[in-house]
Design a protein around this motif. Sequence first.
Motif, PDB file in Angstrom:
ATOM      1  N   LYS A 870    -107.351-100.417  58.333  1.00  0.00           N
ATOM      2  CA  LYS A 870    -108.734-100.109  58.673  1.00  0.00           C
ATOM      3  C   LYS A 870    -109.688-100.281  57.502  1.00  0.00           C
ATOM      4  N   LEU A 871    -109.207-100.049  56.282  1.00  0.00           N
ATOM      5  CA  LEU A 871    -110.105-100.020  55.124  1.00  0.00           C
ATOM      6  C   LEU A 871    -109.843-101.154  54.139  1.00  0.00           C
ATOM      7  N   ALA A 872    -109.168-102.198  54.589  1.00  0.00           N
ATOM      8  CA  ALA A 872    -108.815-103.304  53.698  1.00  0.00           C
ATOM      9  C   ALA A 872    -110.047-103.931  53.060  1.00  0.00           C
ATOM     10  N   LYS A 873    -111.129-104.110  53.861  1.00  0.00           N
ATOM     11  CA  LYS A 873    -112.341-104.753  53.349  1.00  0.00           C
ATOM     12  C   LYS A 873    -113.111-103.857  52.391  1.00  0.00           C
ATOM     13  N   ARG A 874    -112.820-102.577  52.414  1.00  0.00           N
ATOM     14  CA  ARG A 874    -113.521-101.630  51.526  1.00  0.00           C
ATOM     15  C   ARG A 874    -112.700-101.305  50.270  1.00  0.00           C
ATOM     16  N   GLY A 875    -111.625-102.068  50.063  1.00  0.00           N
ATOM     17  CA  GLY A 875    -110.848-101.936  48.826  1.00  0.00           C
ATOM     18  C   GLY A 875    -110.060-100.650  48.711  1.00  0.00           C
ATOM     19  N   PHE A 876    -109.482-100.205  49.821  1.00  0.00           N
ATOM     20  CA  PHE A 876    -108.704 -98.954  49.777  1.00  0.00           C
ATOM     21  C   PHE A 876    -107.492 -99.093  48.864  1.00  0.00           C
ATOM     22  N   LYS A 877    -107.330 -98.093  48.000  1.00  0.00           N
ATOM     23  CA  LYS A 877    -106.137 -98.004  47.143  1.00  0.00           C
ATOM     24  C   LYS A 877    -105.609 -96.588  47.225  1.00  0.00           C
ATOM     25  N   GLY A 878    -104.345 -96.480  47.529  1.00  0.00           N
ATOM     26  CA  GLY A 878    -103.761 -95.148  47.639  1.00  0.00           C
ATOM     27  C   GLY A 878    -102.305 -95.223  48.001  1.00  0.00           C
ATOM     28  N   GLY A 879    -101.762 -94.089  48.435  1.00  0.00           N
ATOM     29  CA  GLY A 879    -100.353 -94.032  48.784  1.00  0.00           C
ATOM     30  C   GLY A 879    -100.106 -92.920  49.781  1.00  0.00           C
ATOM     31  N   GLY A 880     -98.895 -92.842  50.250  1.00  0.00           N
ATOM     32  CA  GLY A 880     -98.558 -91.793  51.187  1.00  0.00           C
ATOM     33  C   GLY A 880     -97.350 -92.151  52.008  1.00  0.00           C
ATOM     34  N   SER A 881     -97.256 -91.565  53.203  1.00  0.00           N
ATOM     35  CA  SER A 881     -96.097 -91.748  54.068  1.00  0.00           C
ATOM     36  C   SER A 881     -96.567 -92.075  55.477  1.00  0.00           C
ATOM     37  N   ASN A 882     -95.638 -92.031  56.422  1.00  0.00           N
ATOM     38  CA  ASN A 882     -95.997 -92.272  57.824  1.00  0.00           C
ATOM     39  C   ASN A 882     -96.903 -91.168  58.366  1.00  0.00           C
ATOM     40  N   LYS A 883     -96.755 -89.955  57.812  1.00  0.00           N
ATOM     41  CA  LYS A 883     -97.512 -88.813  58.328  1.00  0.00           C
ATOM     42  C   LYS A 883     -98.876 -88.651  57.658  1.00  0.00           C
ATOM     43  N   VAL A 884     -98.921 -88.762  56.323  1.00  0.00           N
ATOM     44  CA  VAL A 884    -100.165 -88.497  55.579  1.00  0.00           C
ATOM     45  C   VAL A 884    -100.345 -89.547  54.489  1.00  0.00           C
ATOM     46  N   ALA A 885    -101.591 -89.973  54.292  1.00  0.00           N
ATOM     47  CA  ALA A 885    -101.927 -90.900  53.209  1.00  0.00           C
ATOM     48  C   ALA A 885    -103.265 -90.491  52.611  1.00  0.00           C
ATOM     49  N   GLU A 886    -103.403 -90.719  51.274  1.00  0.00           N
ATOM     50  CA  GLU A 886    -104.667 -90.426  50.595  1.00  0.00           C
ATOM     51  C   GLU A 886    -104.975 -91.527  49.602  1.00  0.00           C
ATOM     52  N   GLY A 887    -106.243 -91.650  49.251  1.00  0.00           N
ATOM     53  CA  GLY A 887    -106.613 -92.636  48.263  1.00  0.00           C
ATOM     54  C   GLY A 887    -108.110 -92.665  48.036  1.00  0.00           C
ATOM     55  N   LYS A 888    -108.577 -93.809  47.449  1.00  0.00           N
ATOM     56  CA  LYS A 888    -109.998 -93.977  47.135  1.00  0.00           C
ATOM     57  C   LYS A 888    -110.455 -95.349  47.611  1.00  0.00           C
ATOM     58  N   LEU A 889    -111.759 -95.419  47.940  1.00  0.00           N
ATOM     59  CA  LEU A 889    -112.379 -96.686  48.276  1.00  0.00           C
ATOM     60  C   LEU A 889    -112.933 -97.310  47.004  1.00  0.00           C
ATOM     61  N   GLN A 890    -112.656 -98.605  46.805  1.00  0.00           N
ATOM     62  CA  GLN A 890    -113.107 -99.289  45.601  1.00  0.00           C
ATOM     63  C   GLN A 890    -114.433-100.005  45.820  1.00  0.00           C
ATOM     64  N   ALA A 891    -114.841-100.164  47.074  1.00  0.00           N
ATOM     65  CA  ALA A 891    -116.090-100.882  47.361  1.00  0.00           C
ATOM     66  C   ALA A 891    -116.896-100.133  48.408  1.00  0.00           C
TER      67      ALA A 891
END
Length: 891
Positions: A870-891
């Motif tokens: 969903k956030l590929a175009k907004r430069g999402f970088k992060g990590g997580g699992s099948n249940k929960v993921a967190e990160g930051k937007l680069q753009a």
Amino acid sequence: MIPQVSELSKKTLGAEFSKNYKEYYLVKIFDEKGYKRYNCEECGRYFWSTKERKACGEHEPYSFFKEKPVKIGYVEFWKKFAEFFEKNGHKEIQRYPVVSRWRPDLYFTIASIQDFQRVENGAMGFEYPANPLVVPQLCLRFSDIENVGVTGRHFTGFMMAGQHSFEYPKKGYWKDKCIELNYKFLTEVLGVKKDDLIYHEDVWAMGDFSEFGPSLESFANGIELVNSVFTEFECINGKIRELDDKVIDVGWGFERLLWFYTGYDNAYRAAFEGTIKKMSKELSLDFDDVLFRKFAAISGELDVTEAKEAKTRLAQLLKGVGITVEDYEKKLKPLHAFYAILDHTRSLLFAIADGGLPSNIGGGYNLRIILRRALSFIERYNFKFTILDVASADAQALQELYPELMGSLDTLEKIVAIEKERYEKSKQNSAKIIEQMVAKTNKFGAKELKLLYESYGVTPELLSDVAHQKGMKIEMPENWYEDILQGDFAKKVKGAKAEVELPKLPRTEQLYYDYATESKSKVLFVQKNFVVLDKSPFYPEGGGQLADHGRINNVKVTDAQKLGDVIVHTMEKDVSKEKGLAIGSVVDAQVDKDRRNRLMIHHSATHLMNSSARSALGKHIWQEGTLKDYAKARIDLTHYDKLSDEDVDAIERIANEHIADGMKIEVNWLDRGEAESKYGFVIYQGHGVPAKKMRIVTIADKHGKVFDAQACGGLHLVNRESRMGMVKIIETARISDGIDRVEFTAGPAALDYFQKEDRELTGIAHEMNVEKMKSLGAVRSAREDYSEMYKKLAQSNEVISTIMADQLSGQNLVEMDLGKAPRELLRKLSGAIVEKNAKAAVLLTNSAGDVVCACGVHSGKSAIEFAKEKLAKRGFKGGGSNKVAEGKLQA
């Protein structure tokens, strides 16, 4: 006779020595006692015997066990040994440490000859207090850990009773006398029958064949008792020459001698007789002599590390002597574990007494492995004693020979307590990991075992126990400890900072040892920004002390390095075209006096901090690295735990008391032997090279009693001690397992630090609108207010997320930007929604670029993959699992 070989190897040298055996192996006593030379039909080696034999005696079972073993203790038997050699012109000396500080290429003392070896500029020399001599040298080796306790003959810690003679033919003795003494001791003291005593021809060599020679191994009744080495040759640049000073190097395996003399069914009963006797009330072990006699008959054929099918071989051997699997498991294996505990504890006790510590680095790696192995055995077999119980009994049994062990029990107790706690946590944390790995595979190779030990502290025994408890069968390599330890001691080589190729230049005259700060010098070499002078007042970086700075003809000097005997000065710019710096020019060299003074203060303070730490914390404290800079200094110390505030206060207090009491610093050049004899191996604290002449820096109290002595090439406050003023520890950190870093400052730099600290404190007081000495209270009050505010905010987030989740829980796809909402609210809301709706996929963001994604168990989506998509175009970088993921937007 110089051996003529096409290449240097034990095989080629052995063939050459055998071809000329009269030159290399024939000794007078062979003729006198009727020895003849034979060739073994089983292994092909040559040997000497008084009776005709088809085999060399190495392949026969042990035949020296006695129905009623001789009762004699470890210390008492050493007295017999030493008395024999003292009557034959040898001097008994005290053992050297098992932690080999004088050999920076080796962690532990692995042979008695190592006591006297000194490596300088790649060349081997010898330093010895008597000639000839004998020494009760404890040695540590870790190549046969799995065998210890099982075979009846393997140890990690053992005495190599060293018999040494040096400088033949100028002094000492050679082969004839050596084997004459060997024969007399074995037949007259040990009681070996003449016809049972066999001598094997062999070869000894350094790993690089820089030194080598023939040797004669003494065998009797199926066991090797001693190896007599004749260090006769050296090889330099591929050319073999006869040594001017030949060395007799006889390493008597003391435990084997004692085993043979007593006639016990295994060497552990002989070597630890005193310890076992003192611990007898604590033992509930069945010493079934009949069973053990059966097992002893096959123990000589056992070697766990060499047998590819060790378990199969063991089963065959047990069946052959009529030992049931049940008896082996219930009676023999607990005793094997007990003997391993005795051995491992003795090794640890000697190592800790000499400054060694269990850790995951260097030689400490080996010590931690055997400690955890001993602890695992105690737990597995529910033994009712502790490591300290064993160590105390051992120290008492050996007190007359090694009195220093008693004084190390307190330190050992502290170390074992900390290590045991770490091991217990490691086991708890790793239980699930073991289960997961065992569930995936039942085969564990060296790579997996090494990962389990280094990452989680899991020993092979613990892995085996967990698998057994879970009813799982696993396979491991027979020589697992050898695999774990392999390759951990790679050498590290540091290159010089001055990247310049020098022509052949004369040695730079070192003016800095006379505390000169300026000179008129001649330029010998110039290349870009590098300059070499005929004499220099600039101290080059070394021993952790940074280089002097200053000027040469008003051009700044930013560094100085020593390449061989030449000091290279680094200038701030290219001076190759400077007229006043041409080759042959006479220049003015001026050192920055303020920098020199501060570096000198910090160097002397480093020595003081080291000795103060040893006084405060114990003899196990050793220096592992230092840096002496302009504004501060640091020292890395070996210690078994993170330094507490009390530890820091004690070190600082002791150091400042020495300064206030008028300590005295002196520098003297001493012969290596004199320095070692006078101050001990503590002189190698700073990893000084054991040169024949050593520059020894001492610090003494006002009464002249030396409390610190180190081999050191640095600059110190000789007759300038008052400049140190005081020392102040400013920070400590646990930089690696077993090493604490202490940062400190002294002299003018300490005053700078206090003034800066005072300005910071004044600024805080001003901002808090309180008096300076009340700043801490004001900060604490503000922190409490912040904590209360944070609690209220968290409560608000909880309420908000509950209300919003109720509104959104009916949706299977939730994508929202919550503006200025904190990340914590994003977490709580997404979690609340999927808790209410297991089919929901929730993707939340805020204006700060935070991203939180949560997917219910029935959503059919992976949180991390959903967020990336969903956030590929907004430069999402992060990590997580099948249940929960967190990160930051680069753009």
